[in-house]
Design an enzyme around this catalytic site. Structure first.
Site, PDB file in Angstrom:
ATOM      1  N   HIS A  18      -3.715   7.134   1.425  1.00  0.00           N
ATOM      2  CA  HIS A  18      -3.933   5.788   1.152  1.00  0.00           C
ATOM      3  C   HIS A  18      -5.418   5.516   1.591  1.00  0.00           C
ATOM      4  O   HIS A  18      -5.867   5.600   2.650  1.00  0.00           O
ATOM      5  CB  HIS A  18      -2.943   4.696   1.854  1.00  0.00           C
ATOM      6  CG  HIS A  18      -3.439   3.263   1.677  1.00  0.00           C
ATOM      7  ND1 HIS A  18      -3.654   3.010   0.136  1.00  0.00           N
ATOM      8  CD2 HIS A  18      -3.776   2.402   2.283  1.00  0.00           C
ATOM      9  CE1 HIS A  18      -3.858   1.849   0.089  1.00  0.00           C
ATOM     10  NE2 HIS A  18      -4.002   1.290   1.463  1.00  0.00           N
TER      11      HIS A  18
ATOM     12  N   CYS B 114       0.722  -1.133   0.168  1.00  0.00           N
ATOM     13  CA  CYS B 114      -0.213   0.055   0.027  1.00  0.00           C
ATOM     14  C   CYS B 114       0.878   1.247   0.286  1.00  0.00           C
ATOM     15  O   CYS B 114       0.418   2.232  -0.363  1.00  0.00           O
ATOM     16  CB  CYS B 114      -0.915  -0.076   1.040  1.00  0.00           C
ATOM     17  SG  CYS B 114      -2.155  -1.266   0.966  1.00  0.00           S
TER      18      CYS B 114
ATOM     19  N   ASN C 196     -10.069  -0.406  -1.429  1.00  0.00           N
ATOM     20  CA  ASN C 196      -8.523  -0.356  -1.395  1.00  0.00           C
ATOM     21  C   ASN C 196      -7.979  -0.824  -2.500  1.00  0.00           C
ATOM     22  O   ASN C 196      -8.090  -2.258  -2.844  1.00  0.00           O
ATOM     23  CB  ASN C 196      -8.058  -1.324  -0.132  1.00  0.00           C
ATOM     24  CG  ASN C 196      -6.594  -0.903   0.118  1.00  0.00           C
ATOM     25  OD1 ASN C 196      -5.708  -0.424  -0.613  1.00  0.00           O
ATOM     26  ND2 ASN C 196      -6.116  -1.415   1.402  1.00  0.00           N
TER      27      ASN C 196
HETATM   28  C1  LIG Z   1     -11.281  -5.066   9.254  1.00  0.00           C
HETATM   29  C2  LIG Z   1     -12.159  -4.072  10.009  1.00  0.00           C
HETATM   30  C3  LIG Z   1     -12.888  -3.190   9.176  1.00  0.00           C
HETATM   31  C4  LIG Z   1     -12.685  -4.668  10.802  1.00  0.00           C
HETATM   32  O1  LIG Z   1     -13.555  -3.538  11.755  1.00  0.00           O
HETATM   33  P1  LIG Z   1     -13.589  -3.977  13.351  1.00  0.00           P
HETATM   34  O2  LIG Z   1     -14.439  -2.712  13.757  1.00  0.00           O
HETATM   35  O3  LIG Z   1     -12.290  -4.268  13.833  1.00  0.00           O
HETATM   36  O4  LIG Z   1     -14.693  -5.255  13.372  1.00  0.00           O
HETATM   37  P2  LIG Z   1     -15.571  -5.743  14.710  1.00  0.00           P
HETATM   38  O5  LIG Z   1     -14.646  -5.958  15.727  1.00  0.00           O
HETATM   39  O6  LIG Z   1     -16.498  -4.492  14.866  1.00  0.00           O
HETATM   40  O7  LIG Z   1     -16.205  -6.794  13.800  1.00  0.00           O
HETATM   41  C5  LIG Z   1     -15.664  -7.981  13.612  1.00  0.00           C
HETATM   42  C6  LIG Z   1     -16.684  -8.966  13.550  1.00  0.00           C
HETATM   43  O8  LIG Z   1     -17.251  -8.855  12.334  1.00  0.00           O
HETATM   44  C7  LIG Z   1     -17.188  -9.994  11.388  1.00  0.00           C
HETATM   45  N1  LIG Z   1     -16.925  -9.739  10.232  1.00  0.00           N
HETATM   46  C8  LIG Z   1     -15.495  -9.608   9.574  1.00  0.00           C
HETATM   47  N2  LIG Z   1     -15.839  -9.397   8.296  1.00  0.00           N
HETATM   48  C9  LIG Z   1     -17.119  -9.299   8.112  1.00  0.00           C
HETATM   49  C10 LIG Z   1     -17.965  -9.065   6.862  1.00  0.00           C
HETATM   50  N3  LIG Z   1     -17.323  -8.723   5.612  1.00  0.00           N
HETATM   51  N4  LIG Z   1     -19.229  -8.663   7.068  1.00  0.00           N
HETATM   52  C11 LIG Z   1     -19.902  -9.056   8.187  1.00  0.00           C
HETATM   53  N5  LIG Z   1     -19.121  -9.398   9.362  1.00  0.00           N
HETATM   54  C12 LIG Z   1     -17.821  -9.609   9.232  1.00  0.00           C
HETATM   55  C13 LIG Z   1     -16.080 -10.787  12.301  1.00  0.00           C
HETATM   56  O9  LIG Z   1     -16.240 -12.401  12.235  1.00  0.00           O
HETATM   57  C14 LIG Z   1     -16.488 -10.368  13.514  1.00  0.00           C
HETATM   58  O10 LIG Z   1     -17.392 -10.956  14.195  1.00  0.00           O
HETATM   59  P3  LIG Z   1     -17.647 -11.594  15.954  1.00  0.00           P
HETATM   60  O11 LIG Z   1     -17.405 -10.550  16.615  1.00  0.00           O
HETATM   61  O12 LIG Z   1     -18.863 -12.357  15.852  1.00  0.00           O
HETATM   62  O13 LIG Z   1     -16.084 -12.399  15.978  1.00  0.00           O
HETATM   63  C15 LIG Z   1     -11.197  -3.127  10.706  1.00  0.00           C
HETATM   64  O14 LIG Z   1     -10.381  -3.753  11.643  1.00  0.00           O
HETATM   65  C16 LIG Z   1     -10.020  -2.275   9.643  1.00  0.00           C
HETATM   66  O15 LIG Z   1     -10.512  -1.692   8.829  1.00  0.00           O
HETATM   67  N6  LIG Z   1      -8.807  -2.607   9.772  1.00  0.00           N
HETATM   68  C17 LIG Z   1      -7.759  -2.190   8.924  1.00  0.00           C
HETATM   69  C18 LIG Z   1      -7.823  -3.006   7.552  1.00  0.00           C
HETATM   70  C19 LIG Z   1      -7.033  -2.195   6.409  1.00  0.00           C
HETATM   71  O16 LIG Z   1      -7.177  -1.036   6.533  1.00  0.00           O
HETATM   72  N7  LIG Z   1      -6.320  -2.943   5.794  1.00  0.00           N
HETATM   73  C20 LIG Z   1      -5.613  -2.697   4.528  1.00  0.00           C
HETATM   74  C21 LIG Z   1      -4.510  -1.760   5.057  1.00  0.00           C
HETATM   75  S1  LIG Z   1      -3.520  -1.427   3.753  1.00  0.00           S
END
Ligand SMILES: CC(C)(COP(=O)(O)OP(=O)(O)OC[C@H]1O[C@@H](n2cnc3c(N)ncnc32)[C@H](O)[C@@H]1OP(=O)(O)O)[C@@H](O)C(=O)NCCC(=O)NCCS
Length: 318
Positions: free
Chosen positions: A245, A96, A275
């Site tokens: 980004h 990224c 992304n």
């Molecule tokens: C991935 C991301 C959006 C998750 O958000 P979050 O607020 O941490 O997620 P939450 O903890 O609220 O939710 C997790 C739950 O959603 C579920 N879940 C994961 N992906 C899901 C999807 N696509 N749809 C529905 N539910 C989903 C998980 O299984 C988990 O369920 P559980 O609580 O029953 O175990 C967040 O961590 C993020 O954006 N991180 C950075 C990722 C990124 O930018 N990557 C590229 C960098 S270059």
């Protein structure tokens, strides 16, 4: 692919994706399209926009984590498609942050006199490598395919504060986080480069510790922006446009909040592109130009964070 389209193939929803990431839709290529095909379209547009012929390019720097093949690098495939044999063609594999690393490399080659006109491309095809089953939903909903390109040309800079040029770039990495966001397999770390076990365990799909990525992104991006501003004696108020980004709208908003940026100075595409890794910054620059928010003479800051971890920034007088 809209969020609703994804909800038809995996257990997810528009509400979950939009609330946590700001993403509404993303572009996914058809089966016949490769990363170098997307790059060719972007490169051709950038070359035409620069008012030059492909033959004027004397170096290609190609940032991607999703090359057409394991080797040779994608810059070579793009070079063949552009029909510009003989010039150096280099891949940058900094995920990224790839576009910032690529700009920094191109700028350095121009500064030392090794190149005069450099094509810098960021392009990705993610869709073909994502796990679109429920197992991969935390990663797959975040990524889209895309490409962007710029042409950098040598220029006399009499006054760094006013003349159009790449003013500065700052690059960082911390490899101790390598497995927080990575594609484990295939790879030479295994007994065999590619194996059935890797597929059974799903190691051929990107693995991500989303929380760790989030926490580090909102720390590192403001840090590198503050660094590049203070090192060059400019302030946030001097900057006309910020491009970050595009990984997650919540990350971008947190970064903008930390830096106390007015929303009109930040251009985002994430709601439509998701992304696109090395392509996000050039896509934002293109969007800003289309919206009339980026004109010659403006001062621009770009910053990125991603797998590696890698992060960095660039300060441009457009
Ligand atoms: C991935 C991301 C959006 C998750 O958000 P979050 O607020 O941490 O997620 P939450 O903890 O609220 O939710 C997790 C739950 O959603 C579920 N879940 C994961 N992906 C899901 C999807 N696509 N749809 C529905 N539910 C989903 C998980 O299984 C988990 O369920 P559980 O609580 O029953 O175990 C967040 O961590 C993020 O954006 N991180 C950075 C990722 C990124 O930018 N990557 C590229 C960098 S270059």
């Amino acid at each position: 692919m809209t969020n609703d389209d994804l909800a038809e193939v995996m257990d997810t929803s528009d509400e979950w994706i939009a609330q946590r990431t700001g993403i509404r839709e993303r572009r996914w290529v058809d089966a016949d399209t490769t990363t170098s095909d997307l790059a060719l379209e972007a490169a051709t547009a950038a070359i035409a926009d620069a008012g030059i012929e492909p033959g004027a390019i004397d170096m290609i720097v190609f940032a991607t984590l999703s090359p057409d093949h394991e080797f040779p690098g994608n810059a070579c495939f793009l070079q063949a498609k552009l029909d510009v044999p003989g010039i150096p063609a280099m891949d940058v594999r900094q995920q990224c942050t790839g576009f910032v690393y690529a700009m920094s490399t191109a700028d350095a080659m121009i500064r030392v006199g090794n190149a005069d006109t450099v094509l810098v491309v960021g392009a990705e095809v993610h869709s073909k490598g994502l796990d679109v089953s429920d197992r991969g939903r935390d990663v797959s909903v975040l990524f889209g395919d895309g490409a962007g390109a710029v042409v950098l040309q040598a220029t006399e800079v009499a006054d760094a504060r006013h003349d159009s040029h790449v003013w500065d770039t700052r690059l960082h990495a911390d490899g101790s986080f390598a497995d927080a966001l990575w594609l484990p397999a295939p790879g030479m770390a295994y007994e065999r480069f590619i194996s059935e076990e890797q597929f059974t365990e799903g190691l051929n799909y990107p693995q991500m510790d989303g929380r760790t990525v989030f926490v580090n992104a909102v720390k590192r991006m403001p840090e590198t922006v503050e660094e590049i501003l203070s090192e060059n004696g400019v302030t946030v108020d001097d900057i006309d446009l910020f491009v970050f980004h595009q990984a997650n709208l919540r990350i971008i908003e947190a970064v903008a909040h930390r830096l106390d940026l007015p929303p009109e100075k930040v251009v985002n595409t994430i709601d439509r592109t998701a992304n696109t890794t090395a392509a996000t910054l050039p896509l934002c620059l293109d969007e800003a130009r289309r919206l009339g928010k980026l004109e010659p003479g403006m001062l621009v800051v770009g910053a990125a964070f991603g797998s590696g971890f890698t992060w960095g920034s660039m300060l441009l007088r457009w």
